[in-house]
Design an enzyme around this catalytic site. Structure first.
Site, mmCIF file in Angstrom:
data_model
loop_
_atom_site.group_PDB
_atom_site.id
_atom_site.type_symbol
_atom_site.label_atom_id
_atom_site.label_comp_id
_atom_site.label_asym_id
_atom_site.label_seq_id
_atom_site.Cartn_x
_atom_site.Cartn_y
_atom_site.Cartn_z
ATOM 1 N N ASP A 137 0.875 -1.174 0.000
ATOM 2 C CA ASP A 137 0.000 0.000 0.000
ATOM 3 C C ASP A 137 0.911 1.223 0.000
ATOM 4 O O ASP A 137 2.130 1.123 0.160
ATOM 5 C CB ASP A 137 -0.951 -0.049 1.208
ATOM 6 C CG ASP A 137 -2.214 0.790 0.982
ATOM 7 O OD1 ASP A 137 -2.233 1.580 0.015
ATOM 8 O OD2 ASP A 137 -3.163 0.675 1.777
ATOM 9 N N ASP A 185 -3.753 7.230 -3.561
ATOM 10 C CA ASP A 185 -5.107 7.741 -3.812
ATOM 11 C C ASP A 185 -5.506 8.690 -2.690
ATOM 12 O O ASP A 185 -4.791 8.823 -1.697
ATOM 13 C CB ASP A 185 -6.096 6.568 -3.923
ATOM 14 C CG ASP A 185 -5.982 5.580 -2.778
ATOM 15 O OD1 ASP A 185 -4.839 5.267 -2.370
ATOM 16 O OD2 ASP A 185 -7.012 5.115 -2.261
ATOM 17 N N GLY A 211 -11.655 3.646 1.165
ATOM 18 C CA GLY A 211 -12.492 4.512 2.006
ATOM 19 C C GLY A 211 -13.586 3.781 2.757
ATOM 20 O O GLY A 211 -14.566 4.404 3.171
HETATM 21 N N1 GUN Z 1 -6.379 1.013 3.168
HETATM 22 C C1 GUN Z 1 -7.626 1.082 3.676
HETATM 23 N N2 GUN Z 1 -8.377 1.942 2.940
HETATM 24 C C2 GUN Z 1 -7.584 2.420 1.973
HETATM 25 C C3 GUN Z 1 -7.790 3.342 0.891
HETATM 26 O O1 GUN Z 1 -8.861 3.912 0.702
HETATM 27 N N3 GUN Z 1 -6.711 3.559 0.074
HETATM 28 C C4 GUN Z 1 -5.516 2.939 0.265
HETATM 29 N N4 GUN Z 1 -4.515 3.191 -0.585
HETATM 30 N N5 GUN Z 1 -5.309 2.090 1.267
HETATM 31 C C5 GUN Z 1 -6.326 1.830 2.106
#
Ligand code: GUN
Length: 709
Positions: free
Chosen positions: A104, A139, A211
């Protein structure tokens, strides 16, 4: 025992491709191809905190069969002691994990702490540098409490960053393209459309729904599933869907049934640190427990008291192992349910785990029954249409039986395509004059009631025969179609289905309202000496063939009546129709296991002759008129595939040029050339929309090539 071997890298041309191996409606067993092996979905990416490894990634690979995990590239970027080894040795070595590594980007940190210090292109370039398999662009997290304008700007800003992020990733890493949009279904659909189309040279490989963590924390499941459905309506079908931050096993079955392929979560470790264990029905605090509510190898041989007396660290480790084990086993259960066509049933069972989940499940089935012209409605219509209405095995009767997608699909097909016969066993023609309703009888109806039905028809030929089921009256022609004949419940479900007389709305879906009804409640004795018995039975068999071909394959019943004029059939030892011939040629066999139709090459030829033009090419604005009977569904393949498919090889994705939109996974179709020549016939695994997108895997299991010398 030997350690689990390292994964084999997928072929470069397959890298980033997703293929469907098996499906049950929107739920799919897929294979996603990465540099570090193919991942079988649905699956959970356990979150590994590189600073705090509650379970070693190597152990996840070896002991729990974890094929891919997720970690946070922003955490690695921020901590120098991690950055340097990640850059010099790569992320796989840093974590000591041989499978696929997903990362992430720091978006979640920006949601929690308000900001991150890294730019969108910097974090993608860093993920590429450390050699991840799938990275994530930065994002903009859209919180559910934000205004519509704020959410709009999170969708737009995320999209604005998409192209540069994809260019930065290049062809060295795959990239997640998150879908934002808060609680607004139209914005979720817009975000999915924009992110689905982003990129020129490369596109996003996976679409996580972002989100949603606050919704899961607040158990706002109705909104959660609404969002998933809205986003799915516009996500390209050949890309896996990931639910960002979802890891509670209780949510897996329904999420998967609605089309989710990937999950990720630290729940296994976080709950363990808080002395809580996961079960498929919810979370349990271990304090005060005398016995475990669920077993696992991690807890075996230990009592809750023993675990509570351990050090905090030791306890967290054991509980995290338990939690990961339970998570993995629930996912295995979901995958098996997809293979055997029971994912919806599992979602239904799990919906009783919590009142909020049940509320969300009931909301989904209301939407399924209403199918409004909205993002959610279109997603559910697609789900229902991709569900094979025929399936083997028992179908347990519950209050929710009539809302299961495959049952709704079956009843919708009856309503759309079933027509009362216009010619009768005695040679007479014209509309029906009577309905005979077989009541108080359990399947197999041919054993419990065929004699009575024949006796009745001898006296009253212009009669439509229906059987009473817990789903209402259905035409006798489908008496051997599973699940109708395999509804599983106590004998009482077959008793007094219809009392004291049939309600008009029960038969209006078949267009039979207003006809007088005779109810057959107890057997009539058959006059064995009657010379008409065979005539009536042959007519019933012919009705069954005509009805099944029109309902399941969309062929006009009048055309079928003509081609089946000289129908003959062979019966099995158990007196069931097995081989059906038209003009002395074997054209089809009703399948004994599920009552569906298996065509022969000759049968395919006849149905092709009734619908001889090629279907429309993908990508053209459809000129297809909506018709109740569009003919046997056709799939058009490219010339290079014809020599193989014509000899009986399966149709692979990438060779399909066009397909009729009423193609149904699991039901027969024919395969034609661009000129409309019949090449083969088979059974599709996918819908026509999916065929327009997928590049890898089997599109149609071919039964017979029609160009064999
Ligand atoms: N991890 C939990 N929610 C999100 C999100 O909306 N975007 C990203 N990049 N990681 C997340």
């Amino acid at each position: 025992m030997d350690p689990r071997p390292e994964p084999e890298a997928c072929r470069p041309q397959d890298w980033g491709k997703f293929e469907i191996i098996s499906r049950d409606g929107a739920a799919r067993i897929g294979k996603f191809h990465t540099f570090h092996g193919a991942i079988t979905t649905p699956m959970l990416l356990p979150v590994v905190n590189p600073n705090l490894r509650t379970i070693e990634p190597r152990e996840m690979w070896e002991k729990y069969g974890v094929e891919a995990l997720i970690t946070n590239s922003y955490v690695i970027w921020k901590h120098e002691k991690l950055t340097n080894p990640a850059k010099s040795d790569g992320i796989h070595k840093l974590l000591d994990f041989p499978g696929a590594v997903v990362t992430d980007s720091g978006t979640f940190q920006s949601y929690v702490y308000g900001d991150v210090e890294v730019s969108p292109s910097e974090i993608v370039s860093f993920q590429r540098e450390i050699g991840v398999d799938v990275g994530t662009m930065l994002d903009v997290f859209g919180r559910p409490d934000m205004s519509r304008e704020e959410i709009e700007s999170s969708v737009d800003e995320t999209f604005r960053r998409a192209d540069d992020s994809l260019t930065e990733a290049g062809d060295k890493i795959l990239l997640n393209g998150p879908i934002q949009g808060g609680l607004h279904h139209d914005l979720r659909a817009r975000s999915a459309e924009l992110m689905g189309q982003a990129g020129t040279e490369v596109s996003f490989a996976i679409h996580p729904i972002g989100g949603i963590v606050p919704l899961m924390e607040q158990q706002r499941y109705r909104e959660l599933f609404g969002i998933i459905l809205a986003a799915r309506s516009h996500i390209p079908p050949d890309r896996p869907i990931h639910m960002f931050g979802c890891g509670h096993p209780m949510l897996f079955p329904l999420s998967i049934a609605l089309g989710v392929d990937l999950f990720d979560s630290a729940a296994y470790a976080l709950f363990a640190r808080d002395d809580r264990i996961l079960t498929p029905d919810g979370t349990v605090r271990i304090e005060g427990l005398n016995e475990w509510p669920i077993s696992s190898s991690a807890l075996f041989g230990k009592t809750p008291k023993m675990v509570l007396s351990m050090s905090k660290d030791e306890r967290s480790k054991i509980l995290a192992h338990h939690n990961l084990e339970v998570t993995q086993s629930e996912l295995a259960r979901c995958r098996e349910a997809i293979r055997n066509g029971t994912i919806w049933k599992l979602a239904e069972i799990r919906s009783h785990a919590s009142p909020r989940l049940r509320d969300a499940f009931e909301w989904v089935i209301d939407q399924l029954e209403e199918l409004e012209d909205t993002e959610v409605g279109s997603s559910l219509l697609d789900l229902m249409a991709s569900t094979n209405p025929i399936r083997r095995g028992g179908e347990s009767v519950s209050d929710d039986l009539g809302s299961r997608p495959h049952i709704l699909h079956l009843l919708a097909l009856f309503s759309l395509r079933w027509r009362a016969p216009g010619s009768w066993w005695d040679g007479s023609t014209g509309p029906p004059e009577k309905i005979l309703l077989v009541d108080n009888a359990s399947p197999p109806w041919r054993e419990s009631s065929l004699g009575s039905i024949v006796q009745y028809l001898i006296g009253t030929p212009k009669t439509v025969v229906l059987v009473s089921t817990p789903l209402g009256p259905v035409p006798y022609s489908f008496e051997d179609v599973s699940p109708l004949c395999h509804l599983d419940g106590p004998e009482i479900i077959w008793m007094d289905q219809t009392e004291p007389s049939i309600a008009p709305e029960e038969i209006s879906y078949l267009g039979l309202e207003g006809l007088p009804v005779d109810i057959l409640e107890s057997p009539m004795s058959l006059d064995e000496s009657s010379k008409d018995i065979e005539e009536v039975r042959s007519w019933l068999d012919r009705c069954s063939v005509v009805d099944k071909l029109s309902v399941f394959c969309g062929i006009h019943p009048l055309q079928l009546c003509q081609v089946s004029r000289s129908m003959e059939s062979r019966r099995s030892n158990t007196d069931r129709m097995v081989n059906v011939s038209f003009n002395g040629e074997h054209v089809l066999s009703p399948r004994l296991k599920d009552g569906g139709i298996s065509l022969t090459a000759e049968g395919a030829r006849i149905l092709h002759s009734l619908n001889p033009n090629p279907p429309e090419l993908f990508g053209k604005d459809s000129q297809e008129e909506e018709q109740d009977f569009p003919g046997i569904p056709r799939v058009m393949i490219s010339d290079d595939a014809i020599p193989f498919v014509g000899k009986g090889r399966n149709v692979m994705h990438g060779y399909v040029l066009g397909a009729d939109s009423h193609l149904t996974p699991g039901q027969p179709c024919i395969i034609v050339s661009e000129e409309g020549i019949l090449v083969a016939h088979g059974v599709p695994i996918c819908t026509s929309r999916e065929m327009a997108y997928f590049k890898k895997g089997i599109a149609i299991k071919v039964r017979d090539g029609c160009l064999k010398e």
